[in-house]
Design a protein around this motif. Sequence first.
Motif, PDB file in Angstrom:
ATOM      1  N   PHE A  70       0.820  -1.210   0.000  1.00  0.00           N
ATOM      2  CA  PHE A  70       0.000   0.000   0.000  1.00  0.00           C
ATOM      3  C   PHE A  70       0.858   1.266   0.000  1.00  0.00           C
ATOM      4  CE2 PHE A  70      -3.873   2.224   2.075  1.00  0.00           C
ATOM      5  CZ  PHE A  70      -4.367   2.546   0.824  1.00  0.00           C
ATOM      6  N   THR A  71       2.075   1.183   0.544  1.00  0.00           N
ATOM      7  CA  THR A  71       2.956   2.359   0.539  1.00  0.00           C
ATOM      8  C   THR A  71       3.316   2.799  -0.874  1.00  0.00           C
ATOM      9  OG1 THR A  71       4.847   0.869   0.812  1.00  0.00           O
ATOM     10  CG2 THR A  71       4.002   1.948   2.803  1.00  0.00           C
ATOM     11  N   VAL A  72       3.188   1.907  -1.843  1.00  0.00           N
ATOM     12  CA  VAL A  72       3.524   2.236  -3.232  1.00  0.00           C
ATOM     13  C   VAL A  72       2.629   3.339  -3.762  1.00  0.00           C
ATOM     14  CG1 VAL A  72       3.625   1.338  -5.596  1.00  0.00           C
ATOM     15  CG2 VAL A  72       4.440  -0.062  -3.684  1.00  0.00           C
ATOM     16  N   ILE A  73       1.366   3.372  -3.315  1.00  0.00           N
ATOM     17  CA  ILE A  73       0.429   4.377  -3.827  1.00  0.00           C
ATOM     18  C   ILE A  73      -0.019   5.380  -2.775  1.00  0.00           C
ATOM     19  CG2 ILE A  73      -0.418   2.787  -5.596  1.00  0.00           C
ATOM     20  CD1 ILE A  73      -2.995   2.484  -3.903  1.00  0.00           C
ATOM     21  N   ASN A  74       0.255   5.107  -1.502  1.00  0.00           N
ATOM     22  CA  ASN A  74      -0.229   5.994  -0.444  1.00  0.00           C
ATOM     23  C   ASN A  74       0.811   6.127   0.669  1.00  0.00           C
ATOM     24  OD1 ASN A  74      -1.714   7.524   1.331  1.00  0.00           O
ATOM     25  ND2 ASN A  74      -3.312   6.002   1.687  1.00  0.00           N
ATOM     26  N   PRO A  75       1.451   7.296   0.810  1.00  0.00           N
ATOM     27  CA  PRO A  75       2.453   7.477   1.868  1.00  0.00           C
ATOM     28  C   PRO A  75       1.900   7.275   3.273  1.00  0.00           C
ATOM     29  CG  PRO A  75       2.529   9.286   0.272  1.00  0.00           C
ATOM     30  CD  PRO A  75       1.309   8.492  -0.035  1.00  0.00           C
ATOM     31  N   LEU A  76       0.592   7.477   3.454  1.00  0.00           N
ATOM     32  CA  LEU A  76      -0.012   7.273   4.775  1.00  0.00           C
ATOM     33  C   LEU A  76       0.053   5.813   5.214  1.00  0.00           C
ATOM     34  CD1 LEU A  76      -3.226   9.510   4.768  1.00  0.00           C
ATOM     35  CD2 LEU A  76      -1.190   9.768   6.198  1.00  0.00           C
ATOM     36  N   ALA A  77       0.328   4.922   4.272  1.00  0.00           N
ATOM     37  CA  ALA A  77       0.386   3.505   4.609  1.00  0.00           C
ATOM     38  C   ALA A  77       1.492   3.212   5.617  1.00  0.00           C
ATOM     39  CB  ALA A  77       0.575   2.667   3.347  1.00  0.00           C
ATOM     40  N   TYR A  78       2.539   4.023   5.654  1.00  0.00           N
ATOM     41  CA  TYR A  78       3.576   3.841   6.676  1.00  0.00           C
ATOM     42  C   TYR A  78       2.981   4.046   8.065  1.00  0.00           C
ATOM     43  CZ  TYR A  78       7.127   3.912   2.995  1.00  0.00           C
ATOM     44  OH  TYR A  78       7.891   3.621   1.891  1.00  0.00           O
ATOM     45  N   ALA A  79       2.148   5.075   8.193  1.00  0.00           N
ATOM     46  CA  ALA A  79       1.481   5.323   9.472  1.00  0.00           C
ATOM     47  C   ALA A  79       0.474   4.222   9.779  1.00  0.00           C
ATOM     48  CB  ALA A  79       0.780   6.686   9.446  1.00  0.00           C
ATOM     49  N   PHE A  80      -0.256   3.767   8.738  1.00  0.00           N
ATOM     50  CA  PHE A  80      -1.205   2.673   8.940  1.00  0.00           C
ATOM     51  C   PHE A  80      -0.487   1.432   9.457  1.00  0.00           C
ATOM     52  CE2 PHE A  80      -3.990   4.478   5.290  1.00  0.00           C
ATOM     53  CZ  PHE A  80      -4.530   5.417   6.151  1.00  0.00           C
ATOM     54  N   ALA A  81       0.663   1.130   8.891  1.00  0.00           N
ATOM     55  CA  ALA A  81       1.434  -0.043   9.322  1.00  0.00           C
ATOM     56  C   ALA A  81       1.801   0.071  10.800  1.00  0.00           C
ATOM     57  CB  ALA A  81       2.686  -0.207   8.468  1.00  0.00           C
ATOM     58  N   ALA A  82       2.239   1.247  11.208  1.00  0.00           N
ATOM     59  CA  ALA A  82       2.616   1.451  12.610  1.00  0.00           C
ATOM     60  C   ALA A  82       1.407   1.284  13.530  1.00  0.00           C
ATOM     61  CB  ALA A  82       3.230   2.836  12.786  1.00  0.00           C
ATOM     62  N   VAL A  83       0.269   1.808  13.110  1.00  0.00           N
ATOM     63  CA  VAL A  83      -0.944   1.700  13.915  1.00  0.00           C
ATOM     64  C   VAL A  83      -1.381   0.238  14.020  1.00  0.00           C
ATOM     65  CG1 VAL A  83      -3.409   2.261  13.976  1.00  0.00           C
ATOM     66  CG2 VAL A  83      -1.734   4.050  13.455  1.00  0.00           C
ATOM     67  N   PHE A  84      -1.277  -0.499  12.928  1.00  0.00           N
ATOM     68  CA  PHE A  84      -1.670  -1.908  12.947  1.00  0.00           C
ATOM     69  C   PHE A  84      -0.741  -2.728  13.831  1.00  0.00           C
ATOM     70  CE2 PHE A  84      -4.798  -3.033   9.413  1.00  0.00           C
ATOM     71  CZ  PHE A  84      -5.391  -1.781   9.441  1.00  0.00           C
ATOM     72  N   ILE A  85       0.543  -2.395  13.842  1.00  0.00           N
ATOM     73  CA  ILE A  85       1.479  -3.064  14.754  1.00  0.00           C
ATOM     74  C   ILE A  85       1.069  -2.789  16.201  1.00  0.00           C
ATOM     75  CG2 ILE A  85       3.839  -3.007  15.648  1.00  0.00           C
ATOM     76  CD1 ILE A  85       3.672  -4.642  13.173  1.00  0.00           C
ATOM     77  N   ALA A  86       0.663  -1.548  16.474  1.00  0.00           N
ATOM     78  CA  ALA A  86       0.188  -1.207  17.821  1.00  0.00           C
ATOM     79  C   ALA A  86      -1.055  -2.022  18.169  1.00  0.00           C
ATOM     80  CB  ALA A  86      -0.107   0.286  17.913  1.00  0.00           C
ATOM     81  N   GLY A  87      -1.935  -2.222  17.199  1.00  0.00           N
ATOM     82  CA  GLY A  87      -3.122  -3.044  17.429  1.00  0.00           C
ATOM     83  C   GLY A  87      -2.754  -4.479  17.758  1.00  0.00           C
ATOM     84  N   ALA A  88      -1.773  -5.020  17.033  1.00  0.00           N
ATOM     85  CA  ALA A  88      -1.296  -6.376  17.314  1.00  0.00           C
ATOM     86  C   ALA A  88      -0.670  -6.457  18.700  1.00  0.00           C
ATOM     87  CB  ALA A  88      -0.285  -6.801  16.252  1.00  0.00           C
ATOM     88  N   ALA A  89       0.094  -5.436  19.063  1.00  0.00           N
ATOM     89  CA  ALA A  89       0.744  -5.409  20.379  1.00  0.00           C
ATOM     90  C   ALA A  89      -0.288  -5.420  21.506  1.00  0.00           C
ATOM     91  CB  ALA A  89       1.641  -4.183  20.496  1.00  0.00           C
ATOM     92  N   ALA A  90      -1.424  -4.749  21.288  1.00  0.00           N
ATOM     93  CA  ALA A  90      -2.487  -4.735  22.305  1.00  0.00           C
ATOM     94  C   ALA A  90      -3.022  -6.143  22.539  1.00  0.00           C
ATOM     95  CB  ALA A  90      -3.614  -3.799  21.873  1.00  0.00           C
TER      96      ALA A  90
END
Length: 211
Positions: A70-90
């Motif tokens: 998703f980062t290929v077309i949307n730079p926000l995907a880097y932030a999405f990835a970080a948020v999803f990692i936080a979700g997994a950590a929870a």
Amino acid sequence: MTIPFTDEQFYGVFTAYNTAVWPMQFPLLALGVLAFVFLVRQRSYSSVGISAILAALWVWQALAYHLVFFTVINPLAYAFAAVFIAGAAAFIWQGVIRRKLIFKLVSGWRGWTGWGLLIFAFFIYPAWTYFMGHRYPTFPTFGLPCPTTLFTIALLAFLVRPYPRSVFVVPITWCFVGSQAAFVFDVQADLGLIAAGVLGLVLLIKSKEPK
């Protein structure tokens, strides 16, 4: 909000992902089925197993989808990835380490909505997507954010109260972010995310109430 990519690019990411990870769609779906088995056939390790599976699915979405494709077309995907990692950590922290997430079959409105969302995530979502004209590999398979978020909220409906609210934050957030695809890119099955988001909010509010 302006979408920084076209319809063609949006569906192209699904094509690139599904083609590259094949046949991982089947092990990912098997994890979902295993979580369902843990819910129905209760064992001492069932709740830990469900929490670990949810954590694995959210890590997969973060790395294999958002970060790689998703980062290929949307730079926000880097932030999405970080948020999803936080979700997994929870899920790891609350469900595997602290063991504060107890999943059990429940009756009443939580049971009905939980079962409804499970059926939607596994069966109705792909069928609806297909009948709207989207064909593999150009549609979101299980293991990608929207169907997996529906599945996650469905399982959270079976939590025994009281339960920690932190595990709801990322799935609820994605319900309202991901549902934009229903209006912008005609992924009408993503309308289910709105209902899932509302259910998630209700579950979050009622997290401390007695059963």
